[in-house]
Design an enzyme around this catalytic site. Structure first.
Site, PDB file in Angstrom:
ATOM      1  N   PRO A 138      19.427  -9.214 -25.465  1.00 13.36           N
ATOM      2  CA  PRO A 138      19.644 -10.280 -24.481  1.00 13.36           C
ATOM      3  C   PRO A 138      20.881 -11.132 -24.725  1.00 13.36           C
ATOM      4  O   PRO A 138      21.027 -12.204 -24.133  1.00 13.36           O
ATOM      5  CB  PRO A 138      18.383 -11.134 -24.681  1.00 13.36           C
ATOM      6  CG  PRO A 138      18.145 -11.061 -26.157  1.00 13.36           C
ATOM      7  CD  PRO A 138      18.584  -9.661 -26.570  1.00 13.36           C
ATOM      8  N   GLU A 139      21.811 -10.679 -25.588  1.00 10.64           N
ATOM      9  CA  GLU A 139      22.934 -11.525 -25.968  1.00 10.64           C
ATOM     10  C   GLU A 139      23.717 -12.054 -24.761  1.00 10.64           C
ATOM     11  O   GLU A 139      24.132 -13.216 -24.743  1.00 10.64           O
ATOM     12  CB  GLU A 139      23.885 -10.750 -26.899  1.00 10.64           C
ATOM     13  CG  GLU A 139      23.366 -10.563 -28.309  1.00 10.64           C
ATOM     14  CD  GLU A 139      22.424  -9.383 -28.463  1.00 10.64           C
ATOM     15  OE1 GLU A 139      22.041  -9.086 -29.602  1.00 10.64           O
ATOM     16  OE2 GLU A 139      22.077  -8.754 -27.430  1.00 10.64           O
ATOM     17  N   VAL A 140      23.913 -11.203 -23.759  1.00 11.88           N
ATOM     18  CA  VAL A 140      24.714 -11.627 -22.604  1.00 11.88           C
ATOM     19  C   VAL A 140      24.055 -12.786 -21.875  1.00 11.88           C
ATOM     20  O   VAL A 140      24.740 -13.653 -21.316  1.00 11.88           O
ATOM     21  CB  VAL A 140      24.958 -10.433 -21.652  1.00 11.88           C
ATOM     22  CG1 VAL A 140      23.676 -10.001 -20.960  1.00 11.88           C
ATOM     23  CG2 VAL A 140      26.040 -10.765 -20.629  1.00 11.88           C
TER      24      VAL A 140
END
Length: 249
Positions: A138-140
């Site tokens: 989920p970094e973005v």
């Protein structure tokens, strides 16, 4: 974090179960230190997470103003770009050694493997998931990018389009889908995870160490080599094996 050695098998356990094994910069430094300490007798590294989840990813304290962990990331941001990248290179070293020549790494994944947790599982050669496991990058969604060696392995395993989808949407991948798309080598009930991992360890350690290591190196190089280069690598490896076999008589 714990590191326990039993013969040729090293088991590394993330040991913050109350925080779902959330990772910090200290975690990555400790992982890198384990990699630096490997000796030639280690053939298999098993990576586990204590408690109900493998790893919930980055400890959010790093991103929370006023939290003690936030100071480290604030310092990173204040560094010149080249120095900041060198700092991140050090963090990446905690992941990249899991595909070192001479070892086979196996991630035993239960519960959540999110963000840095998913990238740690991806850093391993093999992944055994429980049927309730869930992987997510989920970094973005946090305004960041996956930067702990996960993108190259993800593309190798699932291809460009699927990797792009997973990274840009940050959507969860359950165990069944992970197996179907090639992210998981096996999916088992949670109470069978230990036995399944032990089975992989036994199988990997069964052949002669030299043959296993040469074969693993060939498979790794095949991802990047063209046919001509890979054929040459196979020839060279086989000649080395034949010399070792004849010389050992």
């Amino acid at each position: 974090m714990r590191a326990d050695r039993a013969g040729a098998v090293l088991t590394v356990t993330l040991d913050r179960p109350d925080q779902l094994n959330a990772q910090t910069a200290a975690t990555w430094q400790a992982l890198a230190a384990v990699g630096d300490s490997l000796d030639d007798e280690v053939r298999v590294v098993v990576l586990r997470g204590a408690g109900r989840s493998f790893s919930a990813g980055l400890d959010r304290g790093h991103l929370t103003p006023g939290h003690p962990l936030a100071a480290g990331f604030a310092e990173l941001v204040a560094l010149p770009a080249e120095e900041a990248q060198e700092r991140i290179r050090g963090y990446q070293a905690g992941f990249r050694w899991l595909r070192s020549p001479g070892i086979v790494s196996i991630a035993a994944v239960q519960g959540h493997a999110i963000g840095a947790g998913a990238q740690l599982a991806l850093a391993c050669d093999l992944r055994v998931l429980t049927d309730d496991a869930q992987l997510r990058l989920p970094e973005v969604t946090l305004g960041l990018v996956p930067d702990l060696t996960g993108t190259s392995t993800l593309v190798e395993l699932v291809g460009y389009a699927r990797a792009l989808e997973l990274c840009l949407t940050g959507r969860p991948v359950d165990a069944a889908e992970a197996r179907a798309m090639g992210l998981a080598n096996a999916v088992v009930p949670r109470d069978e995870l230990d036995a399944a991992v032990a089975g992989f360890v036994s199988a990997v350690c069964a052949p002669p160490a030299g043959a296993s290591r040469e074969t693993a190196a060939l498979i790794r190089s095949a991802v990047h080599n063209g046919a001509v280069a890979q054929d040459a690598a196979e020839r060279a490896a086989q000649v080395r094996r034949l010399h070792d076999l004849v010389g050992g008589r």
